[in-house]
Design an enzyme around this catalytic site. Structure first.
Site, short mmCIF file in Angstrom:
data_model
loop_
_atom_site.label_atom_id
_atom_site.label_comp_id
_atom_site.label_asym_id
_atom_site.label_seq_id
_atom_site.Cartn_x
_atom_site.Cartn_y
_atom_site.Cartn_z
N ASN A 292 9.86 0.36 5.69
CA ASN A 292 8.80 1.35 5.45
C ASN A 292 7.49 1.01 6.18
O ASN A 292 6.69 1.91 6.43
CB ASN A 292 8.59 1.43 3.93
N TYR B 22 3.04 6.96 18.27
CA TYR B 22 3.60 7.09 16.91
C TYR B 22 4.82 7.99 16.93
O TYR B 22 5.88 7.65 16.39
CB TYR B 22 2.51 7.65 15.98
N SER C 94 0.84 -1.21 0.00
CA SER C 94 0.00 0.00 0.00
C SER C 94 0.87 1.25 0.00
O SER C 94 2.09 1.19 0.22
CB SER C 94 -0.88 -0.04 1.27
N GLY C 95 0.24 2.39 -0.25
CA GLY C 95 0.86 3.69 -0.03
C GLY C 95 2.25 3.83 -0.64
O GLY C 95 2.50 3.46 -1.80
N THR D 26 -1.82 9.08 1.51
CA THR D 26 -1.84 7.61 1.38
C THR D 26 -2.99 7.09 2.25
O THR D 26 -3.55 7.83 3.05
CB THR D 26 -0.54 6.96 1.90
N PRO D 27 -3.30 5.78 2.14
CA PRO D 27 -4.37 5.22 2.98
C PRO D 27 -4.13 5.42 4.48
O PRO D 27 -5.08 5.52 5.26
CB PRO D 27 -4.34 3.73 2.62
N ASP E 245 5.23 -10.34 9.04
CA ASP E 245 4.88 -9.33 10.04
C ASP E 245 6.22 -8.81 10.56
O ASP E 245 6.99 -9.56 11.16
CB ASP E 245 4.07 -9.98 11.16
N VAL E 246 6.49 -7.54 10.33
CA VAL E 246 7.83 -7.03 10.67
C VAL E 246 8.10 -7.02 12.17
O VAL E 246 9.26 -6.87 12.59
CB VAL E 246 8.08 -5.61 10.09
N ASP F 17 4.85 -7.64 3.14
CA ASP F 17 3.71 -7.05 3.85
C ASP F 17 3.00 -8.15 4.62
O ASP F 17 3.16 -9.32 4.30
CB ASP F 17 2.72 -6.41 2.86
N1 LIG Z 1 1.24 8.87 5.17
C1 LIG Z 1 1.88 9.78 5.91
O1 LIG Z 1 1.43 10.92 6.07
C2 LIG Z 1 3.22 9.47 6.54
C3 LIG Z 1 3.99 10.53 7.02
C4 LIG Z 1 5.21 10.25 7.61
C5 LIG Z 1 5.65 8.94 7.70
N2 LIG Z 1 4.88 7.94 7.23
C6 LIG Z 1 5.39 6.57 7.35
O2 LIG Z 1 5.58 6.04 6.05
C7 LIG Z 1 5.45 4.62 6.10
C8 LIG Z 1 4.47 4.15 5.03
O3 LIG Z 1 3.23 4.77 5.28
P1 LIG Z 1 2.04 4.83 4.22
O4 LIG Z 1 1.43 6.16 4.42
O5 LIG Z 1 2.48 4.42 2.88
O6 LIG Z 1 1.05 3.75 4.90
P2 LIG Z 1 0.03 2.66 4.33
O7 LIG Z 1 -0.90 2.38 5.47
O8 LIG Z 1 -0.55 3.07 3.02
O9 LIG Z 1 0.97 1.40 4.09
C9 LIG Z 1 1.62 0.76 5.15
C10 LIG Z 1 1.79 -0.71 4.79
O10 LIG Z 1 2.47 -1.35 5.88
C11 LIG Z 1 1.88 -2.60 6.10
N3 LIG Z 1 2.13 -3.04 7.46
C12 LIG Z 1 1.67 -2.47 8.60
N4 LIG Z 1 2.09 -3.17 9.65
C13 LIG Z 1 2.84 -4.20 9.18
C14 LIG Z 1 3.54 -5.26 9.78
N5 LIG Z 1 3.53 -5.44 11.12
N6 LIG Z 1 4.22 -6.11 8.99
C15 LIG Z 1 4.21 -5.97 7.65
N7 LIG Z 1 3.56 -4.98 7.02
C16 LIG Z 1 2.87 -4.11 7.78
C17 LIG Z 1 0.40 -2.39 5.81
O11 LIG Z 1 -0.28 -3.61 5.54
C18 LIG Z 1 0.45 -1.45 4.61
O12 LIG Z 1 0.47 -2.18 3.40
C19 LIG Z 1 5.01 4.29 7.54
O13 LIG Z 1 6.16 3.92 8.29
C20 LIG Z 1 4.46 5.60 8.04
O14 LIG Z 1 4.53 5.72 9.45
C21 LIG Z 1 3.67 8.17 6.64
#
Ligand SMILES: NC(=O)c1ccc[n+]([C@@H]2O[C@H](COP(=O)([O-])OP(=O)(O)OC[C@H]3O[C@@H](n4cnc5c(N)ncnc54)[C@H](O)[C@@H]3O)[C@@H](O)[C@H]2O)c1
Length: 255
Positions: A87, A155, A16-17, A190-191, A60-61, A37
């Site tokens: 990520n 967080y 995702s994302g 992103t989602p 699962d990370v 993932d």
């Molecule tokens: N979207 C934002 O505004 C934002 C801002 C700063 C940082 N981030 C960081 O960027 C990264 C990606 O975020 P995103 O917005 O693309 O999120 P997202 O929710 O679209 O995607 C995150 C993915 O991680 C997977 N995931 C979650 N827990 C997991 C686990 N335990 N094991 C394996 N996979 C797992 C989910 O299934 C999902 O596919 C994250 O670390 C998030 O904290 C996001």
């Protein structure tokens, strides 16, 4: 020449994302990518669409055996590991102020966002050394650098930990060919943020602090990760790359 030719990359949260966009972009830049993932259907769909330059592993990370297995899969499928892009992350709705956040939420966020990055590095570093060195990109956030009245205590704490851990890994492993850097995105469309941003008041409360006046698109963050992953960043380690539309530079923003 593509920017990641000959590289093998593991990207966690690839279903995702930003992880999905990164998987697609890294393959387009010549890498072979292990999409990781715990969302099996989503992750497999991303890898399948990329053909034989990508493969999927469910992991699962926050689980050490899963992290070891994802690295073993990279080594057995593609024969090396050069880029580890930690990520995957979560952002639960009930993560709020210090007084309200449930302890179970704190624990879950730490397990995935902080311990998950450690376990990824723990599994990946020996394989990267064996592969002749490589680049670790750990995803933190701009919230690790500044406080917010719209608190998300677990967080924010987890992402602060990612910054500290990444610095230490960079120093410990620098002479053995491993670079490690953190990426600090601002809010990205992103989602992960979808529910928060679907509320106009909560959205406006955040947009007012962004000098550029908009969220980032996923590819704008992935461009920075691509740079850190590639040999163009060959003398960059222990740093934190902030990609936040100017948020951390702002005192007041335009009306
Ligand atoms: N979207 C934002 O505004 C934002 C801002 C700063 C940082 N981030 C960081 O960027 C990264 C990606 O975020 P995103 O917005 O693309 O999120 P997202 O929710 O679209 O995607 C995150 C993915 O991680 C997977 N995931 C979650 N827990 C997991 C686990 N335990 N094991 C394996 N996979 C797992 C989910 O299934 C999902 O596919 C994250 O670390 C998030 O904290 C996001």
């Amino acid at each position: 020449m593509a920017r990641l030719d000959e590289k093998v990359a593991v990207i966690t949260g690839g279903a995702s994302g930003m992880g999905k966009v990164a998987s697609e972009r890294f393959v387009a830049e010549g890498a072979r990518v292990v999409v990781v993932d715990f969302d099996e259907a989503g992750g497999r769909a991303v890898a399948d669409a990329l053909g034989d330059r990508a493969t999927f592993v469910r992991a699962d990370v926050s689980n050490e055996a899963d992290c070891q297995a994802m690295v073993a899969h990279a080594m057995s499928t593609f024969g090396a590991l050069h880029v580890l892009y930690n990520n995957a992350g979560v952002f639960p709705n009930d993560d709020g102020g210090v007084l309200e956040t449930p302890e179970s939420t704190w624990d879950r966020v730490m397990e995935i966002n902080l311990k998950g990055v450690w376990l990824g590095c723990r599994a990946g570093i020996p394989a990267m050394v064996e592969s002749g060195g490589g680049s670790i990109v750990n995803v933190a956030s701009f919230v690790a650098l500044m406080g917010a009245a719209t608190a998300q205590i677990a967080y924010t704490s987890s992402k602060g930990g990612v910054l500290a851990m990444t610095r230490e890994i960079a120093v410990e492993w620098g002479r053995r060919g491993i670079r490690a850097n953190s990426l600090c995105p601002g809010p990205v469309d992103t989602p992960l943020l979808a529910e928060l941003m679907s509320d106009p008041a909560r959205k406006a409360r955040r947009l007012v602090h962004i000098p550029m006046g908009r969220l980032a698109q996923a590819h704008e963050i992935v461009n920075a990760a691509l740079f850190l992953a590639s040999d163009e960043a060959s003398y960059i380690t222990g740093s934190q790359l902030v990609v936040d539309g100017g948020i951390t530079a702002a005192y007041v923003t335009p009306e």
